[in-house]
Design a protein around this motif. Structure first.
Motif, mmCIF file in Angstrom:
data_model
loop_
_atom_site.group_PDB
_atom_site.id
_atom_site.type_symbol
_atom_site.label_atom_id
_atom_site.label_comp_id
_atom_site.label_asym_id
_atom_site.label_seq_id
_atom_site.Cartn_x
_atom_site.Cartn_y
_atom_site.Cartn_z
ATOM 1 N N ARG A 79 0.864 -1.192 0.000
ATOM 2 C CA ARG A 79 0.000 0.000 0.000
ATOM 3 C C ARG A 79 0.892 1.231 0.000
ATOM 4 O O ARG A 79 2.058 1.183 0.396
ATOM 5 N N SER B 169 -1.797 -5.153 -0.610
ATOM 6 C CA SER B 169 -2.908 -5.804 -1.303
ATOM 7 C C SER B 169 -2.433 -7.158 -1.796
ATOM 8 O O SER B 169 -1.356 -7.255 -2.388
ATOM 9 N N ARG C 243 -7.773 -2.969 -5.438
ATOM 10 C CA ARG C 243 -7.715 -3.022 -3.967
ATOM 11 C C ARG C 243 -7.110 -1.747 -3.415
ATOM 12 O O ARG C 243 -6.402 -1.025 -4.106
ATOM 13 N N GLY C 244 -7.404 -1.499 -2.149
ATOM 14 C CA GLY C 244 -6.832 -0.349 -1.473
ATOM 15 C C GLY C 244 -7.912 0.567 -0.953
ATOM 16 O O GLY C 244 -9.061 0.514 -1.400
ATOM 17 N N ASP D 168 -12.269 -2.653 0.836
ATOM 18 C CA ASP D 168 -11.113 -2.187 0.045
ATOM 19 C C ASP D 168 -10.805 -3.131 -1.114
ATOM 20 O O ASP D 168 -9.669 -3.241 -1.550
ATOM 21 N N HIS D 169 -11.811 -3.842 -1.574
ATOM 22 C CA HIS D 169 -11.556 -4.792 -2.666
ATOM 23 C C HIS D 169 -12.731 -4.848 -3.642
ATOM 24 O O HIS D 169 -13.823 -5.287 -3.284
#
Lengths: 104, 209, 1020, 432
Positions: free
Chosen positions: B46, B111, C693-694, C741-742
């Motif tokens: 991240r 991730s 993602r994130g 977050d996905h």
């Protein structure tokens, strides 16, 4: 042509795809205050369509899709194809960009 | 109630034929081995958490993820550079959910995506392996440039692959590992076999160990 | 010794005494073996007399030796006539001993392996070689096309631009076919090339091109210093001119020094020697193209081996020691068989032990030519005379016992069997005839500057050598020795060594390069002679361009060298002007009164020597043209007899025929009905899949799609549409939120790759401040669409009983992970492309085949049916879902009926430009449905929509049918179409006009949704 | 006085018509009678119209200005030798198989002008209508070709849709056995073909010259002369200032550079397109063939060489030379389609600089600058357009309004959203 990817090292042309001049900066359809840009269409017309089409050194967007999938800024002479410098896009990797939105 | 079974299938199950290919005389110049039963997870740090991810990886496997193209062999896993601030974690196994254990390790710093089914792992070695690879890869595999532990995210036949060099074989010949997309595996196996045919190919299959 | 006599020499040269030597005439050459090799010397040369090789030329059996080229074997067999010229079909012999040969072109091998235009001078002899002469009929000796020679007064440069215009219709019918038949050279086989080719990469610090004295010196110096060196030599052995000359290096005979150099090179592991490898081009970034003729020296390549291999050599530095090419003299009759380059005569004698003639005359304008006289004598041949236009004996040749005539050759007598005599004209115009069966000519040397000029560097004229030397070389390249314009052996060795040292140092090598070898510093003097007036004097031999053609071009204003080339075709033959260019522009300079430097050269273009197209393609032909991609259930589908269709690189199951079905339509109809009335499944793994993602994933997607995703609840899916920045539709697909977050994003099959690049661009370039990570998981997931009223029942069998699949427990557009019987986790998405109650289910790709098996098992009791892309297409058309044909890159969201999805509240890619006047114009073509008025009619994609009663024309063309299918549910053909103002015209009858297929029918414009418009079935 | 006729004056001899008779007559005198195909005049102080660019388009424009619009005080300024740009570097294909309004009519107008060009110009430009076949390899491609072919028919243009059996008859040598992408059929335009590119340039030059047009080579334009209102009043050149009533740009490949001298930015990028020619061989293939599943198209010249090409090199460039990957890519396409050419040798590789517009379609229009007119953005379609481009540009220069067949090639279409995008690639020039 061979491009020295700052992450992978020098690689042959086939690993890269070309986008074009890196100079145009994407405007916003909204002004800073959140109101719609009245002249958004003119700003975007310039951004999407008009090109300096430089004969000489030009900063260009290249994508190392056949390698590390990083976007690069390549300074290349369009008359000799000599490459003067290669840098990574601000958002390549996971570093926090120097200033948000910077797209040098 | 009918019986439901879930047998994993290799993307090479049609392309792969054990034994000798190409030149039949003399020692095979190239060994092509399909490696099965592996877990592969993509780890992408991240923003701003690259250092934390590195620390967590070191804690888990005793090695830092490579900062430059390379493959680090740790306890229970090999970490393979795939791009800036991202790497593969390759480990033995074939469970349905290789991500959860890593989620615990990286706990929101990265991730994670399972790629165990998304890649096919091929190992190449032999006295003529460099000559064969020179026909499909534009990477310079000279010892001085691509030593043991080196890795590259590159392309073969216009297809993205991850290539890295393991420690040399007993007979001193170099050993390369190649991760290719599952859907391309059948095609690339044929391409590699054709490239190596003039040196003679020995094809085998073995689980990751 | 007969008495000496004195004669006037042309020019200002003082009278001088010279000898002629009748004794030389009397003396016999070294005894020549009996049999066919009438012109073979009994000793000397680098041929293996223990290895005789049989070959045929135009069917005539002959014998040569290992080490011969086809040309040297023909010379040894006394063959003079080898080919016919392009335009006048004049008889031609062997002119050179190298790649520059314009005349001695043959068809080599036969059947599918026939190679037209093969240079006899570079074709290595092998046992059983069969060559045919070309561009003649019925035979080489009696070629009826030679009649063209009679018309040569009319067939001058550019004649065809001035005629064949009347009557106009005869051009394609008569004139052009005749010209086409007469033109061309050899015949291609017309059959698929049976041989295999391949391509490879090589990397080095220093690439040395050419292995003559300069190249060897460079390779040795760089190699000793420790650099990674590749030494590329187009010949089958190292040595270059050293193989054809006499002399000494470091006090040793050339052959002995060469052997030593080869031993040292072999001992250096860091030098890679590539013989039979011609470097043909230099490209950006120090990449060099080279062709290795791996197996051209034998009849057929061994199993698993290529015929030729194309190399891309990546080199930090390159030392080009490509030598020089001797220049012909332009004089009447210079194209007769038996007229040969002086250096070629030396090559045939010294390297191949073959005598081009028994009485050799030499015509030169420079010192170097004299070496040939020396070589002829050394081999026991007779030098009939040396005609030196300068009329002086060079320093080094004073001792030679030769008959010198000042002046020029003004005529060559002879026929198809070659030279019989020549006429020499001195400055006073007095002529004398000299018997000779071979005329060696030397007009000086042209440095081989091609590689230096491929990046448009212009060569520089040097008066001292009367030739062009390299100008600005591409980065990293230097040219040395003869290629650099310095012809002496000493200079070649010195410069090669220095360049090798320098290149090695530049690449970081630290070792000792040793000392340069020493050779003699023979001088080179030349006084240009560009043209001898008289009869037909050829400048470009193959293309029959004469000195008078050049003058005609000048008279007509074609004075630029590029105009000269294009108007006369000078320099456009297979030798690319290696022999003709400099003579041609020298004549142009003469005619325009400019000097040669100002006249300039044409642009040099790669490849340096022609390259087989097969080699440039390599492995990529037939089924290996492009890689193929297989779906997770491919082999399962293949085992069931599925028909496959190519979509991009993918092979997808198109339909699954079963025994007794008469055509694809019957199979597809069955599959559709099975789904609509029961349940079926289809592998949709080819859709692009991306893990987004994130923490900022939602914001990221909001900026990407025209609709909003940050508001999408976890466990839900939503259809999304992306525009290009120019406001037109880019791609569509469903994207699901699997966690805070996905997101799991899908693209169309076609856009999977480009979309990933686009997403990364947005992430890395446009919005680097967002914390979001992207990974393609297209290959990770085997994804199946399960559709039909019985879908839920099938899934009940497949899923763990604990899973709640009821409408409440798993509502439309719901997404979640489920457990399957037998211990498997899967992602289940309740989305529908078919309009039926449907789910998509995803498992890791390696379980794709198992999933197909298990779906069959779980659906057995409902007659579950696997279906292919055709049925998928039919069902989406019945539902009016847009796909590839509608996402044409020229449609807007509103054209597709999706305008209302465009969010007003946010910025997104394409928002601003989508509002341009022409993109929101009321008369745009928009998506509608089409039904035939006569339900029996078949519709066809590509038919155009014309208003009823209007005449088809540009102004009445209102759109076209984009997607067409037979609808099993409606029982007739239906289509989607893009039609002007279509939404206002539902119910209107128009014409579907299809002149290509001779069809024209009335059709009704309808809503694009033909089936279950309320959508009850998919929600049920 | 370096040669025969007085430069600049119009010698009577150039009136000599070209024909087999004049040729035979000249032969008797050893062809001493021929004089310059076009004069080499000194530039005059003023011309009614100055055309920048001595390529096919510029010369054709001058010819039609003189012939159709009676404007003869015209100069064509060429920085090098005429035809030194893309007119002399293309693959000589002529066709009118376009699909979108604007293109369809324009390219058919061009085809009709090709069909009478030799008689118009009294110059054999070797217009050879041997046809073009665009092969298709999937149902989707077939449907797209059906759409295109029907547009052609609707516009009165010849087009046939062939199936694989019909293709086998005309092209028996294609790979039908083990092709990666099987040939399913093709769209055929019988009237398409090729023309001798250099001859087209010389033919227009000679014909324009005979009307009194001054063709001035080695005369690079270095700037524009403008009055206080910014109107263009002439050009600065290597050979001095030349004043002009109107200035037309026909400098595809250098458009942005010349436009920059006038302070204009345009929706154009410069890209390299390569072309290749093989050694001459006896007649092997008929007409023009394009491979729908790879980057390859080919024809055979009257001289016998296979003339072929493929895609752009893919990045902005002003270097007139090609790279190696594209040469390989094109040859792979060739071998995949017709494996019989494996042993035929590639003789020459070269590159031209394409004016790639943002929608793949040309621009023929007045510019925002008074007195300056633009003919640009030809992408790789310039050669086939030569005659029509000249005619409609002449019309624009003479009448100050677009020709009927060029009314959609406006400069402001990008701002209005009225792009003409045959490939549907959007504003990404290297994909057109």
């Amino acid at each position: 042509m061979r491009i020295a990817c700052p992450f992978c090292g020098e690689r042959e042309l086939g690993e890269f795809t070309y986008l074009g001049d890196a100079a145009p900066k994407r405007p916003s359809a909204f002004a800073a205050d959140g109101a719609e840009q009245p002249d958004a269409q003119d700003l975007f017309f310039d951004y999407v369509y008009l090109r300096d089409n430089i004969a000489g050194d030009m900063d260009e967007r290249w994508y190392h899709g056949g390698g590390c999938r990083s976007w690069l800024t390549v300074t290349r002479n369009t008359t000799t194809h000599e490459i003067k410098a290669v840098g990574a896009a601000p958002g390549a990797g996971a570093q926090k960009p120097a200033k948000a939105g910077a797209t040098s | 109630m009918a019986e439901y079974s879930w047998e994993a299938q290799s993307p090479l199950r049609k392309a792969f034929a054990p034994g000798r290919l190409g030149l039949a005389s003399g020692d095979a110049g190239v060994a092509m081995t399909e490696i099965s039963d592996f877990n592969l997870v993509q780890v992408m740090a991240r923003r701003g958490l690259v250092a934390n991810v590195a620390k967590a990886a070191k804690k888990a496997w005793g090695v830092l993820p490579p900062e430059r193209p390379g493959a680090a062999v740790g306890k229970g896993a090999t970490l393979i550079w795939t791009g800036p601030d991202q790497f593969f974690v390759l480990s033995v196994g074939n469970g349905p959910d290789p991500v959860s254990p890593l989620a615990a390790i990286f706990d929101g710093m990265a991730s994670l995506s399972d790629q165990s089914g998304g890649r096919c792992l091929i190992r190449l070695s032999g006295a003529r392996v460099r000559d064969a690879l020179a026909k499909v890869s534009s990477i310079d595999l000279h010892d001085a440039v691509f030593p043991v532990g080196a890795a590259a995210a590159t392309s073969i036949d216009h297809t993205g692959v991850n290539l890295w060099r393991r420690s040399d074989a007993a007979n001193g010949s170099p050993v390369y590992s190649l991760l290719v997309f599952t859907s391309f595996a059948d095609s690339l196996w044929h391409t590699l076999a054709d490239a190596a045919a003039e040196y003679g190919v020995e094809a085998t299959r073995t689980p990751l160990s | 010794m007969s008495g000496t006599r004195t004669g006037r020499i042309s020019g200002d040269a003082a009278p001088l005494a010279f000898n002629d030597n009748p004794a030389a005439d009397a003396r016999q050459p070294r005894s020549v073996p009996a049999g066919t090799q009438s012109h073979r010397l009994s000793s000397g040369g680098q041929i293996d007399r223990k290895q005789p090789l049989g070959f045929t030329f135009d069917g005539k059996k002959m014998v040569g030796f290992a080490g011969d080229t086809l040309a040297s074997a023909l010379v040894a067999n006394g063959v003079k006539l080898v080919g016919r010229s392009f335009k006048y079909h004049r008889p031609r012999g062997i002119l050179t001993a190298g790649a520059e040969e314009p005349n001695a072109l043959v068809e080599l091998r036969s059947g599918a392996r026939r190679e037209p235009n093969t240079r006899a001078t570079t074709a290595e002899l092998y046992d059983g070689l069969a060559a045919q002469s070309q561009n003649r009929w019925p035979s080489l000796r009696h070629d009826v096309m030679a009649v063209n020679s009679l018309f040569s007064p009319i067939f001058v440069a550019g004649f065809y631009y001035k005629t064949f215009m009347w009557p106009a219709k005869l051009w394609e019918k008569l004139y052009e076919p005749a010209i086409r038949r007469a033109a061309g050279l050899g015949k291609a086989s017309g059959e698929a090339d049976p041989d295999h080719y391949e391509k490879a990469w090589a990397h080095c610090d220093v690439l040395v091109v050419g292995s003559g004295p300069a190249g060897l010196a460079a390779a040795l110096a760089a190699g000793r210093a420790g650099a990674r060196v590749i030494l590329a030599e187009e010949d089958n052995r190292l040595g270059g001119r050293l193989l054809s000359e006499n002399g000494e290096i470091d006090g040793k005979p050339l052959a002995e020094w060469l052997a030593g150099a080869q031993r040292e090179i072999a001992a250096l592991a860091n030098i890679r020697v590539m013989t039979r490898t011609a470097v043909f081009g230099v490209y950006d970034g120090g990449t060099y193209g080279a062709l290795e003729r791996v197996n051209d020296h034998i009849a057929v390549p061994p199993a698993h081996q290529p015929r030729q291999r194309l190399w891309r050599i990546v080199a930090r530095r390159a030392v080009v020691a490509a030598g020089a090419i001797e220049r012909p003299l332009v004089f009447p009759g210079n194209d007769r068989p038996g007229v040969m380059m002086a250096s070629a005569v030396r090559s045939y004698i010294n390297r191949f032990a073959a005598m081009p003639g028994r009485r050799v005359a030499l015509f030169t304008n420079n010192d170097d030519g004299w070496r040939t006289a020396e070589a002829v004598q050394r081999a026991g041949g007779t030098v009939a005379a040396v005609i030196d236009s300068r009329g002086v004996v060079p320093e080094g040749c004073r001792g030679l016992n030769l008959r010198l005539l000042g002046g020029v050759v003004s005529e060559v007598n002879g026929g198809v069997d070659g030279v019989r005599s020549i006429v020499v004209r001195d400055a006073g115009g007095r002529t004398q005839q000299i018997e000779a069966d071979c005329l060696a000519m030397s007009g000086g040397w042209n440095p081989n500057v091609a590689l230096s000029s491929f990046h448009r560097g212009r060569p520089v004229w040097r008066d001292d050598i009367a030739a062009f030397a390299p100008g600005q070389c591409p980065p990293g390249m230097v040219m040395v020795g003869a290629a650099g314009g310095d012809f002496s052996l000493a200079a070649c060795l010195r410069e090669g060594h220095a360049a090798g040292v320098d290149a090695a140092k530049d690449s970081g090598a630290k070792g000792k390069a040793g000392a340069a070898a020493q050779g003699e510093d023979e001088g080179f003097a030349i006084k240009p002679l560009w043209h001898v007036e008289g009869g037909k004097a050829f400048v470009d031999f193959q293309h029959d361009v004469t000195a008078s053609d050049v003058k005609l071009a000048q008279r007509e204003g074609f004075e630029s060298v590029e105009h000269l080339k294009r108007y006369t075709t000078l320099g456009m033959a297979t030798d690319q002007g290696k022999l003709s260019n400099v003579n041609g522009l020298a004549l142009m300079a003469e005619a325009t009164g400019r000097n040669i430097a100002d006249t300039g050269t044409t642009i040099y273009r790669p490849p340096y020597a022609p390259v087989a197209i097969g080699a440039l393609a390599g492995h990529h032909r037939d089924e290996n043209f492009h890689a193929w991609r297989l779906t997770p259930s491919h082999h399962w589908a293949a085992a069931r007899g599925a028909m496959f269709v190519d979509t991009g690189l993918w092979k997808r199951a198109q339909w699954y025929p079963i025994a007794g079905e008469k055509d694809w339509l019957e199979s597809v109809t069955r599959e559709v009905l099975a789904v609509r009335n029961g349940v079926g499944f289809c592998d949709v793994s080819t859709l692009g899949k991306v893990d987004v993602r994130g923490p900022d994933a939602g914001t990221f997607l909001d900026r990407l799609y025209i609709n909003t995703f940050s508001s999408l609840a976890v466990g839900k899916a939503r259809y999304g549409l992306m525009l290009r920045e120019d406001g037109l539709v880019y791609d569509d697909g469903t994207t699901s939120r699997l966690a805070e977050d996905h997101y799991f994003l899908t693209t169309t099959t076609a856009k999977a790759g480009p979309a990933m690049q686009h997403l990364e661009y947005c992430r890395q370039v446009l919005w680097p401040e967002l914390d979001v990570q992207l990974t393609s998981v297209t290959d990770q997931w085997a994804q199946f669409s399960i559709a039909g009223p019985n879908t839920r029942d099938l899934l009940k069998n497949l899923c763990d009983p604990a899973e709640d699949l009821s409408n409440e427990g798993f509502p439309f557009m719901g997404v979640r992970e489920v457990s399957l019987r037998g211990g498997m986790r899967a992602r289940l998405y309740r989305i529908s492309f078919s309009g039926e109650m449907a789910f998509e289910i995803g498992v890791p790709a390696r379980y794709g085949e198992a999933m197909a098996e298990n779906l069959m098992r779980a659906g057995a009791e409902f007659g579950v049916t696997p279906y292919g892309t055709e049925a998928l297409g039919v069902m989406r058309i019945e539902k009016g879902h847009v796909a590839g044909p509608e996402l044409s890159g020229t449609t807007t969201a509103d054209d597709l009926g999706l305008g209302k999805m465009m969010s007003k509240k946010k910025d997104y890619i394409g928002r601003a430009m989508a509002g341009r006047e022409a993109l929101v114009a009321p008369d745009r073509q928009v998506v509608v449905g089409i039904k035939p008025v006569n339900k029996a009619n078949r519709l066809r994609s590509g038919a155009h929509v014309i208003p009823r009663g209007a005449a088809p024309g540009p102004d009445t063309d209102q759109g076209y049918l984009t997607s067409v299918c037979y609808s099993p549910m409606l029982g007739h053909w239906i289509a989607l179409a893009l039609v002007e103002r279509g939404r206002e015209r539902h119910g209107e009858i128009v014409r579907a006009y299809d002149p290509l297929r001779g069809e024209d029918m009335e059709v009704e414009i309808t809503s694009p949704v033909f089936y279950d418009p309320e959508g009850g079935r998919q929600r049920g | 006085m370096k040669n025969g006729n007085a430069l600049g004056q119009r010698p009577e001899q150039t009136e000599m018509r070209y024909s087999i008779f004049s040729l035979a007559k000249a032969a008797l005198s050893g062809h001493k009678g021929w004089t310059r195909a076009w004069r080499d005049p000194q530039p005059k102080k003023h011309y009614d119209v100055v055309i920048i660019g001595g390529g096919g388009h510029g010369l054709a424009t001058a010819y039609y200005l003189a012939k159709e619009y009676g404007i003869r005080n015209v100069a064509v300024l060429e920085k090098g030798w005429i035809g030194s740009g893309n007119a002399g570097r293309n693959t000589t294909i002529i066709r009118s198989n376009y699909m979108l309004p604007g293109n369809t009519g324009f390219y058919e107008l061009s085809m009709k002008l090709w069909e009478r060009q030799e008689q118009d110009l009294n110059y054999n430009t070797m217009v050879s209508q041997r046809g073009i076949i665009n092969l298709y390899h999937s149902d989707a491609q077939r449907d797209a070709f059906a759409r295109r072919g029907n547009v052609m028919r609707i516009n009165g243009i010849d087009a046939e849709l062939l199936d694989s059996e019909q293709i086998r008859k005309v092209l028996p040598f294609l790979n039908y056995n083990n092709a990666r992408f099987p040939v399913m059929g093709g769209l055929w335009q019988p009237r398409a073909g090729t023309a001798r590119h250099d001859a087209v340039v010389w033919g227009y030059a000679r014909a324009a010259d005979s009307f009194g047009v001054d063709i001035i080579q080695n005369c690079e334009v270095t700037g524009f002369a403008r009055d206080q209102n910014g109107k263009i009043t002439g050009v600065e050149t290597a050979r001095g200032t030349i004043s002009a009533g109107k200035v037309g740009m026909a400098v595809a490949g250098s458009t942005s550079r010349v436009a920059a001298m006038a302070g204009m930015r345009l929706p154009i990028e410069s890209h390299v397109l390569q072309a290749f020619v093989s050694e001459a061989i006896k007649p092997l293939i008929p007409g023009v063939i394009t491979f729908g599943a790879g980057h390859f198209y080919v024809s055979q010249s009257d001289k016998g060489g296979l003339v072929f090409g493929g895609d752009l090199d893919g990045y902005n460039s002003y270097a007139q030379r090609g790279n190696m990957p594209v040469m390989e890519d094109v040859c792979e396409g060739g071998m995949a389609l017709m494996p019989m050419i494996g042993r035929v040798r590639l003789l020459r590789q070269w590159g031209g600089i394409m004016d790639m517009s943002m929608d793949g379609t040309p621009i023929i229009d007045r510019t925002p600058i008074d007195g300056l007119y633009l003919n640009a953005g030809w992408c790789y379609g310039g050669f086939k357009a030569t005659p029509a481009s000249g005619l409609v540009f002449a019309h624009l220069l003479a009448r100050d309004e677009p020709h009927e067949e060029a009314k959609r090639f406006r400069l402001d279409r990008f701002r209005r959203g009225a792009m003409i995008d045959e490939k549907g690639q959007g504003a990404q020039p290297n994909l057109h």
